[in-house]
Design an enzyme around this catalytic site. Sequence first.
Site, PDB file in Angstrom:
ATOM      1  N   GLU A   1      -1.807  -0.741  -9.009  1.00  0.00           N
ATOM      2  CA  GLU A   1      -3.261  -0.688  -8.928  1.00  0.00           C
ATOM      3  C   GLU A   1      -3.749   0.732  -8.650  1.00  0.00           C
ATOM      4  O   GLU A   1      -3.254   1.398  -7.750  1.00  0.00           O
ATOM      5  CB  GLU A   1      -3.716  -1.639  -7.812  1.00  0.00           C
ATOM      6  CG  GLU A   1      -5.200  -1.866  -7.733  1.00  0.00           C
ATOM      7  CD  GLU A   1      -5.562  -2.968  -6.737  1.00  0.00           C
ATOM      8  OE1 GLU A   1      -6.724  -3.025  -6.331  1.00  0.00           O
ATOM      9  OE2 GLU A   1      -4.669  -3.763  -6.374  1.00  0.00           O
TER      10      GLU A   1
ATOM     11  N   LYS B   1       0.839  -1.188   0.000  1.00  0.00           N
ATOM     12  CA  LYS B   1       0.000   0.000   0.000  1.00  0.00           C
ATOM     13  C   LYS B   1       0.882   1.247   0.000  1.00  0.00           C
ATOM     14  O   LYS B   1       1.728   1.429   0.887  1.00  0.00           O
ATOM     15  CB  LYS B   1      -0.913   0.013   1.223  1.00  0.00           C
ATOM     16  CG  LYS B   1      -1.969  -1.074   1.222  1.00  0.00           C
ATOM     17  CD  LYS B   1      -3.055  -0.806   0.195  1.00  0.00           C
ATOM     18  CE  LYS B   1      -4.214  -1.776   0.297  1.00  0.00           C
ATOM     19  NZ  LYS B   1      -5.264  -1.506  -0.693  1.00  0.00           N
TER      20      LYS B   1
END
Length: 354
Positions: A210, A155
């Site tokens: 992403e 992340k």
Amino acid sequence: RPYSAPLARPFITARRRVDTMLGVLVELELADGTVGHGSAGQSFGVTGESVESVLAVLNGPVKQALTDRPAAGLRGTAAAVADSCVGNFAAKAAADVALHDAWARTLGVPLAEALGGDATTVLRTDMTVSLDTPQRMADAAVEAVGDGFDVLKIKLGNDWRADLDRLRAVRDAAPDVRFRLDANQGWDVKAAIRVIRAIEDAGIPLELVEQPVGKHDLAGMAAVTAAVDVPVMADESVSSSRSALEIVERRAADLLNIKLAKCGGIEEALAIADIARAAGIECMVGAKMVPRISIEAAAHLAAAHSAITLVDLDSAEWIDDPDLGGGYALRGSEMHLHPGPGIGFAPWVTGERK
């Protein structure tokens, strides 16, 4: 019924922090007594739904759609759920999964098989490393590798310079794994191109990046996709088969991430995968922070469609709740589906498992 459980560790992204899983567990009974199960998670940042709103939708328009109309087969009944109200996709997905679970149980086969797939397929999921300081992220990566994961989802996304430091720390701590990056819409176009190219130049092995930019900025995501070599995956931008088609037509991404809570259920998820297959691109099945039932359903979906080649279904492993068991077995990074009918969870009676 409402459901809550603490997380074993905080789940942190560029947009939110979660310390406790809040959601809803659903039980649906067919006229013949067959019971199916579904679940939903509270997520103001993704679907805009709370526990209270999910309960209100399920006990209101969804229940009415299921009980106040003649039987119309699986697809007709699923369509009634989808059309019962505007939005509220996590609530609809919970009912839709319960409906498909019950349907597969009446057939006596696992849901993946009922959908035309193979329930013996062994899926391989990644493990997420939450957004944190470089050292804490490096420590989390080492722990994940020790648990048997060879693909890590990192992340990032609140400061591209700090993101490079985080990724270098994780790479140094776990040099033998593959990385997937998730910015959760945290970069603008220039920052996304800058940081992805810097990662490419540093030789850090990336499988994909992403949702580098905002979900509505398809032009910006297309610019990032065209400017970098690493495959770009659309996630928050993919909320329906219509949005998937637009992404494909605009060449805004190389890959699509399907989540049941975003699109409202199994049928729409399969439609997204069909579009991807027709376009010659691949899909990932992922999930936000949701109860284990939703993860099992997503795993059956992944085993049922040839366009779905990537899996990001580690969410339930963050939840510290030994009482909500059943379903798949996780052995390192390998997910083994439950061989029984439906999605493999035992029925509850008034909230208690038999």
